[in-house]
Design a protein around this motif. Structure first.
Motif, PDB file in Angstrom:
ATOM      1  N   ALA A 124       1.212  -0.887  -0.099  1.00  0.00           N
ATOM      2  CA  ALA A 124       0.277   0.321  -0.548  1.00  0.00           C
ATOM      3  C   ALA A 124       0.794   1.276  -0.176  1.00  0.00           C
ATOM      4  CB  ALA A 124      -1.237  -0.170   1.303  1.00  0.00           C
ATOM      5  N   VAL A 125       1.847   0.982   0.690  1.00  0.00           N
ATOM      6  CA  VAL A 125       2.996   2.657   0.642  1.00  0.00           C
ATOM      7  C   VAL A 125       3.364   2.399  -0.499  1.00  0.00           C
ATOM      8  CG1 VAL A 125       4.762   3.664   1.884  1.00  0.00           C
ATOM      9  CG2 VAL A 125       3.060   2.689   2.993  1.00  0.00           C
ATOM     10  N   GLU A 126       3.815   1.629  -0.932  1.00  0.00           N
ATOM     11  CA  GLU A 126       4.850   1.910  -2.173  1.00  0.00           C
ATOM     12  C   GLU A 126       3.459   2.666  -3.342  1.00  0.00           C
ATOM     13  OE1 GLU A 126       7.307  -2.378  -1.675  1.00  0.00           O
ATOM     14  OE2 GLU A 126       5.740  -1.674  -3.561  1.00  0.00           O
ATOM     15  N   TYR A 127       2.186   1.415  -3.823  1.00  0.00           N
ATOM     16  CA  TYR A 127       1.151   2.165  -4.235  1.00  0.00           C
ATOM     17  C   TYR A 127       1.107   3.828  -4.170  1.00  0.00           C
ATOM     18  CZ  TYR A 127      -2.709   2.104  -7.375  1.00  0.00           C
ATOM     19  OH  TYR A 127      -3.552   2.979  -8.124  1.00  0.00           O
ATOM     20  N   ALA A 128       0.957   4.196  -2.858  1.00  0.00           N
ATOM     21  CA  ALA A 128       0.529   5.957  -1.777  1.00  0.00           C
ATOM     22  C   ALA A 128       1.355   6.052  -2.175  1.00  0.00           C
ATOM     23  CB  ALA A 128      -0.211   5.484  -0.905  1.00  0.00           C
ATOM     24  N   GLY A 129       3.173   5.893  -2.923  1.00  0.00           N
ATOM     25  CA  GLY A 129       3.885   6.783  -3.147  1.00  0.00           C
ATOM     26  C   GLY A 129       4.564   6.772  -4.749  1.00  0.00           C
ATOM     27  N   VAL A 130       3.593   6.463  -5.344  1.00  0.00           N
ATOM     28  CA  VAL A 130       3.095   6.832  -6.604  1.00  0.00           C
ATOM     29  C   VAL A 130       2.539   6.938  -8.066  1.00  0.00           C
ATOM     30  CG1 VAL A 130       5.704   5.245  -7.112  1.00  0.00           C
ATOM     31  CG2 VAL A 130       2.651   3.988  -6.949  1.00  0.00           C
ATOM     32  N   ARG A 131       0.849   6.501  -7.139  1.00  0.00           N
ATOM     33  CA  ARG A 131       0.111   6.838  -7.734  1.00  0.00           C
ATOM     34  C   ARG A 131      -0.601   7.619  -7.547  1.00  0.00           C
ATOM     35  NH1 ARG A 131      -4.256   5.732 -11.919  1.00  0.00           N
ATOM     36  NH2 ARG A 131      -6.104   6.333 -10.767  1.00  0.00           N
ATOM     37  N   GLU A 132      -0.725   9.067  -8.721  1.00  0.00           N
ATOM     38  CA  GLU A 132      -1.187  10.143  -9.011  1.00  0.00           C
ATOM     39  C   GLU A 132      -2.245  10.259  -9.313  1.00  0.00           C
ATOM     40  OE1 GLU A 132       2.440  12.590 -11.065  1.00  0.00           O
ATOM     41  OE2 GLU A 132       3.717  12.281  -9.184  1.00  0.00           O
ATOM     42  N   GLN A 133      -3.114  11.867  -8.314  1.00  0.00           N
ATOM     43  CA  GLN A 133      -4.271  12.112  -8.704  1.00  0.00           C
ATOM     44  C   GLN A 133      -4.488  13.931  -8.565  1.00  0.00           C
ATOM     45  OE1 GLN A 133      -7.670  10.258  -9.643  1.00  0.00           O
ATOM     46  NE2 GLN A 133      -5.576   9.783 -10.896  1.00  0.00           N
ATOM     47  N   PHE A 134      -4.880  14.092  -9.284  1.00  0.00           N
ATOM     48  CA  PHE A 134      -5.093  15.516  -8.773  1.00  0.00           C
ATOM     49  C   PHE A 134      -3.193  16.305  -8.167  1.00  0.00           C
ATOM     50  CE2 PHE A 134      -8.170  13.590  -6.275  1.00  0.00           C
ATOM     51  CZ  PHE A 134      -9.550  14.474  -6.878  1.00  0.00           C
ATOM     52  N   GLY A 135      -3.228  15.686  -9.580  1.00  0.00           N
ATOM     53  CA  GLY A 135      -1.476  16.045  -9.767  1.00  0.00           C
ATOM     54  C   GLY A 135      -0.632  15.552  -8.835  1.00  0.00           C
ATOM     55  N   GLN A 136      -0.573  15.188  -7.594  1.00  0.00           N
ATOM     56  CA  GLN A 136       0.494  14.728  -6.410  1.00  0.00           C
ATOM     57  C   GLN A 136      -0.118  13.459  -5.466  1.00  0.00           C
ATOM     58  OE1 GLN A 136      -0.312  17.313  -3.262  1.00  0.00           O
ATOM     59  NE2 GLN A 136      -2.158  17.411  -3.683  1.00  0.00           N
ATOM     60  N   ALA A 137       1.314  12.587  -5.711  1.00  0.00           N
ATOM     61  CA  ALA A 137       0.846  11.260  -5.136  1.00  0.00           C
ATOM     62  C   ALA A 137      -0.135  11.681  -4.033  1.00  0.00           C
ATOM     63  CB  ALA A 137       2.593  10.610  -4.563  1.00  0.00           C
ATOM     64  N   ILE A 138      -1.566  10.025  -3.724  1.00  0.00           N
ATOM     65  CA  ILE A 138      -1.964  10.447  -3.548  1.00  0.00           C
ATOM     66  C   ILE A 138      -1.701  10.145  -1.934  1.00  0.00           C
ATOM     67  CG2 ILE A 138      -3.428   9.381  -5.107  1.00  0.00           C
ATOM     68  CD1 ILE A 138      -3.912   5.990  -3.469  1.00  0.00           C
ATOM     69  N   GLY A 139      -0.691   9.351  -1.713  1.00  0.00           N
ATOM     70  CA  GLY A 139       0.476   9.266  -0.369  1.00  0.00           C
ATOM     71  C   GLY A 139       0.662  10.769   0.207  1.00  0.00           C
ATOM     72  N   SER A 140       0.139  11.668  -0.812  1.00  0.00           N
ATOM     73  CA  SER A 140       0.713  13.259   0.075  1.00  0.00           C
ATOM     74  C   SER A 140      -0.681  13.708   1.001  1.00  0.00           C
ATOM     75  CB  SER A 140       0.946  13.998  -0.765  1.00  0.00           C
ATOM     76  OG  SER A 140       0.148  14.117  -2.144  1.00  0.00           O
ATOM     77  N   PHE A 141      -1.861  12.794   0.068  1.00  0.00           N
ATOM     78  CA  PHE A 141      -3.089  13.199   1.294  1.00  0.00           C
ATOM     79  C   PHE A 141      -3.247  12.726   2.285  1.00  0.00           C
ATOM     80  CE2 PHE A 141      -4.387  13.565  -3.844  1.00  0.00           C
ATOM     81  CZ  PHE A 141      -3.770  14.291  -4.019  1.00  0.00           C
ATOM     82  N   GLN A 142      -3.472  13.026   3.991  1.00  0.00           N
ATOM     83  CA  GLN A 142      -4.286  12.661   4.815  1.00  0.00           C
ATOM     84  C   GLN A 142      -4.896  11.827   4.971  1.00  0.00           C
ATOM     85  OE1 GLN A 142      -4.444  16.341   6.792  1.00  0.00           O
ATOM     86  NE2 GLN A 142      -2.359  16.478   7.792  1.00  0.00           N
ATOM     87  N   SER A 143      -5.791  11.936   3.789  1.00  0.00           N
ATOM     88  CA  SER A 143      -6.403  10.612   4.290  1.00  0.00           C
ATOM     89  C   SER A 143      -5.947   9.454   3.404  1.00  0.00           C
ATOM     90  CB  SER A 143      -7.980  10.732   2.934  1.00  0.00           C
ATOM     91  OG  SER A 143      -6.862  10.867   1.612  1.00  0.00           O
ATOM     92  N   ILE A 144      -5.124   9.011   3.038  1.00  0.00           N
ATOM     93  CA  ILE A 144      -4.218   7.995   2.907  1.00  0.00           C
ATOM     94  C   ILE A 144      -2.833   7.690   4.033  1.00  0.00           C
ATOM     95  CG2 ILE A 144      -2.833   7.080   0.881  1.00  0.00           C
ATOM     96  CD1 ILE A 144      -5.963   6.974  -0.130  1.00  0.00           C
ATOM     97  N   LYS A 145      -2.510   8.925   3.899  1.00  0.00           N
ATOM     98  CA  LYS A 145      -1.490   8.927   4.495  1.00  0.00           C
ATOM     99  C   LYS A 145      -1.530   8.515   6.210  1.00  0.00           C
ATOM    100  CE  LYS A 145       1.943  12.381   4.033  1.00  0.00           C
ATOM    101  NZ  LYS A 145       1.911  13.625   3.480  1.00  0.00           N
ATOM    102  N   HIS A 146      -2.555   8.933   6.465  1.00  0.00           N
ATOM    103  CA  HIS A 146      -2.838   8.196   8.242  1.00  0.00           C
ATOM    104  C   HIS A 146      -3.775   6.347   7.756  1.00  0.00           C
ATOM    105  CE1 HIS A 146      -3.787  12.847   9.601  1.00  0.00           C
ATOM    106  NE2 HIS A 146      -2.427  12.148   9.024  1.00  0.00           N
TER     107      HIS A 146
END
Lengths: 343, 391
Positions: free
Chosen positions: A218-240
């Motif tokens: 999950a962490v690997e995917y959150a670090g590479v999958r981009e939406q809204f122009g940024q990696a989804i792992g940068s969003f708190q909803s995913i990061k948390h």
């Protein structure tokens, strides 16, 4: 003195087991090909079994004077954890445990078990009063390991009748139903709880591996999958969500290996710690597997993504290595004094 | 990986147990005010005189120089002996002291560390501000250098025990032109200095130790700066590492003994059917079972921290994991207590005020010292390597 971090020797075990499994049993082996068929069949082939036996896992924790490598239960749990990460057959842990059962009973089966000549599969009683079982990866198995409470018994596979394959939720294993013949006597059994505890520890270590692997994916995917122009792992909803997975994995890691060192050093509260390890690791594996699917979004719902493998394995292992009844008994009746202090 | 009880540890445990049996204060601890300060300092003094203060602190500063494991044994025995935990000496012992040991000047260490161990000083923390809570680096309390002094103006908030404290770990902005994290300074503030005003803030649990502090041209000697002027961010990360790491040992052990009390309560209280003991109710038993497993895991995580502590001098961001676990688990445990009490929980009478006050007080656990949300950010970014993003 307490140390819950891997020593150099333990790290070598981790690296060599992880290296072998990554090459022979990557989780990706379970993905369907373009024709919808998988690259590798469920269960373990005879050839795979020989490969694994040649690595010495089945004798790793058997005392040297009985022909084993004389390593600790921790070393075996480190192997089991890697097996969990790659969702490889639980019959490996069942065979390791059966080796200890044979060693404890002075049974001549030991040499054959260590050499990989005898193959053992685990079984789950359908309910406490039933003579019917689920057998896991028992095709080609010579013996079936049954644990009731913490009582371990090894039966000849022939003692199970009406064997029929059923469709397994976790389709990386072959699941069968069978009846234990009335009056069947175990080939070997443990009068105490030693083997039952080992089975539970190996199982919790596999669950820990599942929790950690789901987190990593999950962490690997959150670090590479981009939406809204940024990696989804940068969003708190995913990061948390990822942070919660990391917390669950760390709690499971600490408790599983604390239970392991408690058992290895003969602590009076070892059973309590082992029961807590089962609860913690099973909870972490399920929660992390579920979150992992959600973090992958649409991809996570497909069989082309490995996230679902961890969910199904978490359910399978959750039914093994310590039933709810034993856990409730152990966690609710033990007195305070045994646990608050170490001595 | 290993667990063994060395003869030294066994003997240490026996000595601790015997000493605590004879020395743990018996009276109920006051919840607020000077009486609380006196109670906490007296207990600290007694530990010092008994030779038990600063078990894992270096010998040259009055500590015992023993292992972190022995520190754990101390806390475990304290919990078993129902010794007071935390309180107004917490900041001094669990972060100001350890921070000075790592980052302080020789003079600062020689002056402050013995006072902390001897129970002669109460410390408080001065990090958060009305407009800089989770966004700590956005703090605005200003300090400029004037000769040999820093002159401080501004306000700090959520400061526990400020009204009882002698010293404060104060984080101020010394270079307003610099990038947010770079213009900060960590300075020891004398809480009796002229220009300091303290306002007490009433809380939802009725415990009255929370304060706001105002600084009006407060002059602090430059010699009180810990680390470099404008180097305060790194020092404060050290402080928070201690707060989130080893400082949790005592809390974790206290929480374990709290759950044991609850276990006893579940046997004594009547369950939802009004006939059987609560613990015979399936839902109650399951909750208790899961909480016991979670407390077991929290204890194992403490041992994991101890294992890491043996290999690194300053705790890393891993401490956020155990801090987050502790905070959320403590709330679940007190919420379960209230659920068990049923109607009784509506009355603040003599038998149960501690459960209710502790339940209400535990709401601060997921806020103080970094909210659970911020801790999740740190875990995500610093431990898992996820990219920083909007807040």
């Amino acid at each position: 003195m307490i140390d819950l971090l891997a020593s150099e020797a333990e790290q070598q075990i981790i690296d060599s087991v992880a290296g072998f499994l990554a090459e022979k049993f990557p989780v990706t082996r379970l993905r369907p090909g373009s024709d919808g068929e998988r690259r590798m069949e469920a269960g373990l082939s005879a050839e795979h079994w020989r490969d694994i036996a040649s690595l010495g896992w089945f004798g790793l924790g058997i005392p040297e004077e009985q022909g084993g490598a004389g390593d600790t239960v921790i070393a075996e749990m480190l192997v089991a954890r890697e097996i969990g990460r790659c969702a490889v057959s639980p019959s490996i842990a069942a065979t390791i445990a059966a080796g200890h059962l044979a060693a404890l009973a002075g049974s001549e089966l030991l040499a054959g078990l260590m050499a990989g000549e005898h193959r053992v599969a685990g079984a789950i009683r359908l309910h406490a009063a039933s003579d019917e079982f689920h057998l896991i990866d028992a095709r080609g198995a010579d013996y079936i390991l049954v644990v009731d409470g913490m009582q371990a018994r090894l039966y000849d596979a022939a003692a199970f009748a009406d064997v029929r394959r059923v469709i397994s939720l976790d389709d990386a294993v072959i699941l069968e139903r069978a009846h234990l013949a009335a009056g069947a006597r175990p080939t070997v059994q443990d009068a105490g709880s030693n083997i039952g505890r080992r089975v539970s520890l190996y199982n919790s270590a596999q669950l820990l591996g599942v929790a950690e692997a789901a987190l990593k994916l999950a962490v690997e995917y959150a670090g590479v999958r981009e939406q809204f122009g940024q990696a989804i792992g940068s969003f708190q909803s995913i990061k948390h969500r990822c942070a919660d997975m990391a917390v669950a994995a760390e709690a499971a890691f600490a408790q599983v290996f604390f239970a392991g060192v408690s058992q290895a050093s003969g602590q009076p509260d070892a059973a309590y710690q082992i029961a807590a390890a089962k609860v913690t690791s099973a909870g972490a594996a399920l929660a992390n597997a579920r979150s992992g699917i959600q973090i992958h979004g649409g991809t996570g719902f497909t069989a082309e993504c490995d996230a679902h493998v961890f969910l199904k394995r978490a359910h399978l292992l959750g039914q093994l290595g310590g039933e709810r009844h034993w856990i409730r008994e152990t966690l609710l009746t033990q007195a305070l004094d045994d646990r608050v202090s170490l001595s | 990986m290993q667990l063994s009880h060395t003869p030294e540890e066994e003997q240490f445990r026996a000595e601790v147990r015997a000493w605590l049996r004879a020395n743990v204060p018996r009276g109920k601890r006051p919840r607020t005010g000077l009486a609380l300060r006196e109670y906490d300092l007296e207990w600290q003094r007694r530990q010092y005189e008994g030779g038990w203060a600063g078990i894992s602190w270096p010998r040259e500063y009055g500590g015992r120089g023993l292992s972190l494991m022995q520190q754990v044994i101390w806390y475990e025995e304290c919990a078993a002996a129902h010794a007071p935990v935390g309180g107004s000496t917490f900041v001094a012992l669990s972060h100001a002291g350890p921070t000075l040991i790592v980052c302080g000047t020789e003079e600062q260490k020689r002056f402050h560390l013995p006072k902390i161990l001897k129970g002669e000083a109460v410390w408080c923390q001065g990090f958060s501000e009305p407009n800089a809570g989770s966004d700590l680096a956005g703090l605005k309390t200003r300090a400029h250098v004037e000769g040999e002094h820093l002159v401080v103006n501004g306000s700090k908030i959520w400061t526990s025990y400020a009204a009882l404290a002698d010293w404060q770990e104060l984080l101020v902005r010394t270079d307003p032109g610099a990038q947010r994290h770079k213009g900060l300074t960590w300075v020891i503030c004398d809480m009796h200095a002229p220009g300091i005003t303290i306002r007490k803030i009433p809380t939802m649990s009725g415990t009255g130790n929370l304060c706001q502090v105002f600084y009006d041209d407060v002059r602090l000697p430059l010699a009180n700066v810990v680390g470099e002027v404008n180097g305060g961010w790194d020092v404060s990360m050290t402080t928070l590492g201690f707060e989130r790491g080893t400082a949790f040992i005592a809390h974790q052990i206290h929480l374990a003994s709290t759950l044991e009390k609850l276990h006893v309560m579940a046997r004594d209280l009547r369950g939802p059917d009004g006939r059987r003991p609560a613990i015979e109710d399936g839902a109650v038993a399951d909750q208790l079972l899961n909480l016991r497993a979670e407390v077991a895991a929290l204890r194992a995580m403490t041992y994991l921290s101890v294992s890491r502590g043996a290999r690194q001098a300053v705790p890393g961001p891993e401490g956020n994991i155990i801090a987050l676990c502790y905070a959320e688990l403590s709330q679940r445990i007190y919420a379960f207590a209230v659920e068990l009490l049923g109607n009784e929980a509506l009355e603040m009478h003599d038998e149960n005020p501690d459960w209710l006050t502790d339940y209400l007080d535990a709401f601060k656990n997921t806020i103080a010292g970094g909210t659970s949300e911020i801790r999740r950010n740190v875990i995500g970014e610093r431990l898992l390597g996820l990219p920083r993003g909007g807040r």
